[in-house]
Motif scaffolding. Sequence first.
Motif, short mmCIF file in Angstrom:
data_model
loop_
_atom_site.label_atom_id
_atom_site.label_comp_id
_atom_site.label_asym_id
_atom_site.label_seq_id
_atom_site.Cartn_x
_atom_site.Cartn_y
_atom_site.Cartn_z
N VAL A 1 2.12 1.42 11.31
CA VAL A 1 1.96 1.33 12.76
C VAL A 1 0.51 1.00 13.15
N LYS A 2 -0.33 0.75 12.14
CA LYS A 2 -1.69 0.31 12.44
C LYS A 2 -2.18 -0.58 11.30
N ASP A 3 -3.18 -1.40 11.59
CA ASP A 3 -3.79 -2.25 10.56
C ASP A 3 -4.57 -1.38 9.58
N GLY B 1 -7.89 -0.03 0.11
CA GLY B 1 -8.71 1.14 -0.16
C GLY B 1 -8.57 2.23 0.86
N ASP B 2 -7.96 1.95 2.04
CA ASP B 2 -7.74 2.99 3.05
C ASP B 2 -6.67 3.97 2.58
N VAL C 1 -3.23 5.35 -1.37
CA VAL C 1 -4.25 4.36 -1.03
C VAL C 1 -3.62 2.97 -1.04
N VAL C 2 -3.80 2.21 0.05
CA VAL C 2 -3.24 0.87 0.09
C VAL C 2 -4.06 -0.03 -0.83
N VAL C 3 -3.38 -0.93 -1.53
CA VAL C 3 -4.05 -1.78 -2.52
C VAL C 3 -4.32 -3.18 -1.99
N PHE D 1 0.98 -0.25 -2.09
CA PHE D 1 0.30 0.93 -2.61
C PHE D 1 1.02 1.39 -3.87
N VAL D 2 0.43 2.31 -4.58
CA VAL D 2 1.06 2.84 -5.78
C VAL D 2 1.68 4.18 -5.42
#
Length: 351
Positions: free
Chosen positions: A297-299, A303-304, A332-334, A348-349
């Motif tokens: 629901v957001k950009d 790494g976030d 963590v998004v990849v 993500f993993v």
Amino acid sequence: MKPEISIAGRQIGQDFAPYIIAELSANHNGKLETALKIIEEAAKAGADAVKLQTYRPDTITLDSDADEFKIKGGLWDGRTLYELYEEAHMPWEWHKPLFEHAQKIGIPIFSSPFDTTAVDLLEDLNAPAYKIASFEAVDLPLIRYVAATGKPMIISTGMADAEEIQEAITAAREGGCKQLAILHCVSGYPAPAEDYNLRTIGDMIERFGLVTGLSDHTLDNTTAIASVVLGASIIEKHFTLDRNGGGPDDSFSLEPADLTALCRDSKTAWKALGQVDYGRKSSEQGNAQFRRSLYFVKDMKAGDVITEDCVRSVRPGYGLAPKYLDRVIGQVVVCDVCANEPAKTCSFVLS
């Protein structure tokens, strides 16, 4: 392996659509033209076969007005058996033109014989099968005589108990019948639906191991269609042009529109049975958008960390199932993701 039989090339059993028999019975009302028309209308309605009854009054009863020969109550109250059968019987000289007419329009036709001379007549006409009426299910010599023809046989079981049904089956087998079916039946005219105890059909299938069906004397199609769900492979219903025609059997018979509905709806019920299947069906494939799944629901940048305010369970259903929400939070998004994208494991993993 499920039992099956074949009549005039049509396979009959639980793996095939219900076999619908239109019983002409006494609904000719004394007119050959009416009988011919009934055959035509049965074919138009989609019935698989038309069935006659082959007897003379003196081959089925005695010409007596003694008390035991008089009918008490019901549709035929006060009449003698001989009077009823004199009115209701199908003249033997009609059989040949009726068989020829059925062949011409492409619908199989066979009959219920009530004595050996009737069987001989039907053999001369090359009947493809035979039906033993409920009240004749205890006539074991007749059953053996029919069995000796080598043709498929259907036995109605109205008023017969389990022992009598087994005796009829044994007689048919001993007589040489290789293709045998039985019909659950209530010999009331008409019969109330609550008398049918349709769960008996499943027990008959298990107990006797034969193709099993229903001879239905109720006034509508509900009982017959319900029987298909319980394993009935054959449905027999009386059929007439006009329920108000005044004949002995008209009042409890189906009219053409009713028979059309039975042929259609019984096959629909059979198709609906299908098989055990918990998978997504073809008709559901386009409805994935109405399921819920996880969406960003957001950009977010690579790494976030995914927090509770980053994803939601919403429609459509193209992301991960909502059951994974607790496992997604904290990952963590990849790669960069945008709001309104489905949350998928490629972003993500999932630990």
